[in-house]
Design a protein around this motif. Structure first.
Motif, PDB file in Angstrom:
ATOM      1  N   GLY A 159      16.148  44.061 -18.773  1.00 20.61           N
ATOM      2  CA  GLY A 159      15.976  43.200 -17.615  1.00 20.61           C
ATOM      3  C   GLY A 159      15.690  41.739 -17.895  1.00 20.61           C
ATOM      4  N   ALA A 160      15.117  41.422 -19.056  1.00 19.36           N
ATOM      5  CA  ALA A 160      14.709  40.045 -19.336  1.00 19.36           C
ATOM      6  C   ALA A 160      15.879  39.102 -19.583  1.00 19.36           C
ATOM      7  N   SER A 161      17.082  39.658 -19.787  1.00 22.68           N
ATOM      8  CA  SER A 161      18.247  38.787 -19.978  1.00 22.68           C
ATOM      9  C   SER A 161      18.522  37.961 -18.724  1.00 22.68           C
ATOM     10  N   ALA A 162      18.032  38.437 -17.584  1.00 22.22           N
ATOM     11  CA  ALA A 162      18.254  37.724 -16.322  1.00 22.22           C
ATOM     12  C   ALA A 162      17.111  36.763 -15.987  1.00 22.22           C
ATOM     13  N   TRP A 163      16.077  36.729 -16.815  1.00 19.03           N
ATOM     14  CA  TRP A 163      14.934  35.866 -16.540  1.00 19.03           C
ATOM     15  C   TRP A 163      15.233  34.423 -16.931  1.00 19.03           C
ATOM     16  N   THR A 164      14.371  33.545 -16.447  1.00 24.02           N
ATOM     17  CA  THR A 164      14.405  32.158 -16.902  1.00 24.02           C
ATOM     18  C   THR A 164      13.689  32.084 -18.254  1.00 24.02           C
ATOM     19  N   THR A 165      13.914  30.976 -18.963  1.00 21.92           N
ATOM     20  CA  THR A 165      13.226  30.787 -20.245  1.00 21.92           C
ATOM     21  C   THR A 165      11.719  30.759 -20.042  1.00 21.92           C
ATOM     22  N   ALA A 166      11.263  30.183 -18.947  1.00 18.85           N
ATOM     23  CA  ALA A 166       9.819  30.120 -18.664  1.00 18.85           C
ATOM     24  C   ALA A 166       9.235  31.523 -18.485  1.00 18.85           C
ATOM     25  N   GLN A 167       9.980  32.390 -17.822  1.00 17.17           N
ATOM     26  CA  GLN A 167       9.513  33.767 -17.642  1.00 17.17           C
ATOM     27  C   GLN A 167       9.458  34.508 -18.979  1.00 17.17           C
ATOM     28  N   ARG A 168      10.464  34.279 -19.808  1.00 15.80           N
ATOM     29  CA  ARG A 168      10.471  34.938 -21.121  1.00 15.80           C
ATOM     30  C   ARG A 168       9.346  34.396 -22.005  1.00 15.80           C
ATOM     31  N   GLN A 169       9.040  33.127 -21.851  1.00 17.09           N
ATOM     32  CA  GLN A 169       7.925  32.548 -22.612  1.00 17.09           C
ATOM     33  C   GLN A 169       6.604  33.186 -22.202  1.00 17.09           C
ATOM     34  N   SER A 170       6.399  33.372 -20.919  1.00 14.48           N
ATOM     35  CA  SER A 170       5.163  34.010 -20.429  1.00 14.48           C
ATOM     36  C   SER A 170       5.042  35.425 -20.981  1.00 14.48           C
ATOM     37  N   PHE A 171       6.141  36.149 -21.001  1.00 14.06           N
ATOM     38  CA  PHE A 171       6.163  37.512 -21.515  1.00 14.06           C
ATOM     39  C   PHE A 171       5.811  37.541 -23.006  1.00 14.06           C
ATOM     40  N   ALA A 172       6.383  36.632 -23.767  1.00  9.06           N
ATOM     41  CA  ALA A 172       6.201  36.622 -25.216  1.00  9.06           C
ATOM     42  C   ALA A 172       4.817  36.158 -25.645  1.00  9.06           C
ATOM     43  N   ASN A 173       4.071  35.558 -24.742  1.00  8.37           N
ATOM     44  CA  ASN A 173       2.744  35.025 -25.079  1.00  8.37           C
ATOM     45  C   ASN A 173       1.654  35.590 -24.166  1.00  8.37           C
ATOM     46  N   ASP A 174       1.899  36.762 -23.606  1.00  4.66           N
ATOM     47  CA  ASP A 174       0.997  37.334 -22.596  1.00  4.66           C
ATOM     48  C   ASP A 174      -0.292  37.858 -23.229  1.00  4.66           C
ATOM     49  N   LEU A 175      -1.395  37.174 -22.945  1.00  6.31           N
ATOM     50  CA  LEU A 175      -2.710  37.577 -23.441  1.00  6.31           C
ATOM     51  C   LEU A 175      -3.494  38.361 -22.397  1.00  6.31           C
ATOM     52  N   THR A 176      -2.956  38.472 -21.203  1.00  2.00           N
ATOM     53  CA  THR A 176      -3.660  39.151 -20.104  1.00  2.00           C
ATOM     54  C   THR A 176      -3.353  40.641 -20.076  1.00  2.00           C
ATOM     55  N   ARG A 177      -2.095  40.999 -20.283  1.00  2.00           N
ATOM     56  CA  ARG A 177      -1.696  42.389 -20.378  1.00  2.00           C
ATOM     57  C   ARG A 177      -1.811  42.845 -21.856  1.00  2.00           C
ATOM     58  N   PRO A 178      -1.827  44.162 -22.110  1.00  2.29           N
ATOM     59  CA  PRO A 178      -1.911  44.660 -23.496  1.00  2.29           C
ATOM     60  C   PRO A 178      -0.558  44.624 -24.191  1.00  2.29           C
ATOM     61  N   GLN A 179      -0.011  43.433 -24.333  1.00  2.00           N
ATOM     62  CA  GLN A 179       1.338  43.242 -24.876  1.00  2.00           C
ATOM     63  C   GLN A 179       1.313  42.768 -26.324  1.00  2.00           C
ATOM     64  N   LEU A 180       0.201  42.219 -26.784  1.00  3.17           N
ATOM     65  CA  LEU A 180       0.120  41.659 -28.127  1.00  3.17           C
ATOM     66  C   LEU A 180      -1.010  42.316 -28.907  1.00  3.17           C
ATOM     67  N   ILE A 181      -0.738  42.673 -30.165  1.00  3.07           N
ATOM     68  CA  ILE A 181      -1.754  43.321 -30.992  1.00  3.07           C
ATOM     69  C   ILE A 181      -1.506  42.992 -32.461  1.00  3.07           C
ATOM     70  N   ALA A 182      -2.586  42.737 -33.193  1.00  7.04           N
ATOM     71  CA  ALA A 182      -2.495  42.433 -34.624  1.00  7.04           C
ATOM     72  C   ALA A 182      -2.403  43.734 -35.415  1.00  7.04           C
ATOM     73  N   VAL A 183      -1.342  43.870 -36.210  1.00  2.73           N
ATOM     74  CA  VAL A 183      -1.104  45.104 -36.977  1.00  2.73           C
ATOM     75  C   VAL A 183      -0.535  44.773 -38.357  1.00  2.73           C
ATOM     76  N   THR A 184      -0.492  45.769 -39.222  1.00  3.14           N
ATOM     77  CA  THR A 184       0.097  45.620 -40.553  1.00  3.14           C
ATOM     78  C   THR A 184       1.530  45.106 -40.444  1.00  3.14           C
ATOM     79  N   ASP A 185       1.849  44.080 -41.220  1.00  2.00           N
ATOM     80  CA  ASP A 185       3.153  43.428 -41.060  1.00  2.00           C
ATOM     81  C   ASP A 185       4.346  44.351 -41.275  1.00  2.00           C
ATOM     82  N   ASN A 186       4.332  45.163 -42.357  1.00  4.65           N
ATOM     83  CA  ASN A 186       5.527  45.983 -42.598  1.00  4.65           C
ATOM     84  C   ASN A 186       5.653  47.142 -41.614  1.00  4.65           C
ATOM     85  N   VAL A 187       4.532  47.558 -41.011  1.00  3.72           N
ATOM     86  CA  VAL A 187       4.610  48.581 -39.970  1.00  3.72           C
ATOM     87  C   VAL A 187       5.284  47.992 -38.731  1.00  3.72           C
ATOM     88  N   ASN A 188       4.912  46.769 -38.400  1.00  5.05           N
ATOM     89  CA  ASN A 188       5.542  46.086 -37.269  1.00  5.05           C
ATOM     90  C   ASN A 188       7.033  45.894 -37.524  1.00  5.05           C
TER      91      ASN A 188
END
Length: 224
Positions: A143-172
């Motif tokens: 679905g994100a292919s139809a978003w604006t760049t601003a919407q995709r930026q918000s998604f990629a940097n979302d600190l409010t939802r549980p979207q980002l987590i620090a993990v072992t690099d090669n596991v990621n």
């Protein structure tokens, strides 16, 4: 003169003094332990419950995964400045780490990071990746292919939802853009939390799921 035998009250008095001294010593040890104990491990925002995740999953649109044509990570501007000199990656490193110290440029100079995905602990920030729970490419194809760049930026940097987590690099890196039908954290104890995170993010952003993806999540959530 016959030697005097200590009276019973004196024996009890000594015992009381010894007990009091031991109690004081144990109290001091406990205080030192509390003061020197490591701080609690931080984490991403707590995801919705398993019951709510099951409800959210039932509300997602089910459709075939879209094409990756046109996809680029550059279309999801990430690690943007959050505050002062701190970008999103640096904020997550500090949030998810223990005793993290940073330099004037906000980069982590010391600390430790426990990777929930595999149970490994790292003391060099270079060994840690910030994972997008719902991968950027996966979002693009749902679905994100139809978003604006601003919407995709918000998604990629979302600190409010549980979207980002620090993990072992090669596991990621082994996860890549795979969904839960294709990849799950190798540490089974984190499976339910991961699924709750994944479904919450997809639901919030109204992203679709394909039939295999939904079936796999549904099956795995049933045991949570």
């Amino acid at each position: 003169m016959p030697r005097r035998t200590p009276t019973t009250p004196n024996i009890y008095a000594r015992r009381r003094r010894t007990t009091a001294a031991l109690t004081t010593a144990l109290g001091a040890i406990a205080t030192v332990t509390l003061l020197t104990a490591p701080t609690a491990q931080a984490a991403p925002p707590t995801p919705v419950t398993a019951a709510t995740a099951r409800t959210y999953l039932s509300e997602l649109t089910v459709k075939a995964e879209g094409s990756s044509d046109g996809y680029s990570r550059d279309k999801f501007p990430h690690w943007i400045t959050q505050s002062g000199t701190c970008n999103t990656r640096e904020v997550v490193l500090k949030r998810d780490g223990t005793n993290v110290q940073t330099g004037s440029d906000c980069a982590a100079t010391s600390g430790s990071w426990y990777s929930e995905y595999d149970g490994a602990t790292w003391t060099a920030s270079g060994d840690v990746d910030i994972d997008h729970v719902v991968p950027l490419s996966q979002a693009w194809k749902s679905g994100a292919s139809a978003w604006t760049t601003a919407q995709r930026q918000s998604f990629a940097n979302d600190l409010t939802r549980p979207q980002l987590i620090a993990v072992t690099d090669n596991v990621n890196q082994s996860k890549g853009d795979q969904d839960p039908a294709e990849w799950m954290p190798p540490r089974a104890a984190y499976a339910c939390t991961y699924l709750r995170m994944y479904v919450q993010v997809k639901h919030y952003y109204a992203l679709s799921v394909d039939s295999a993806e939904k079936s796999a999540i549904q099956s795995k959530l049933s045991g949570c």
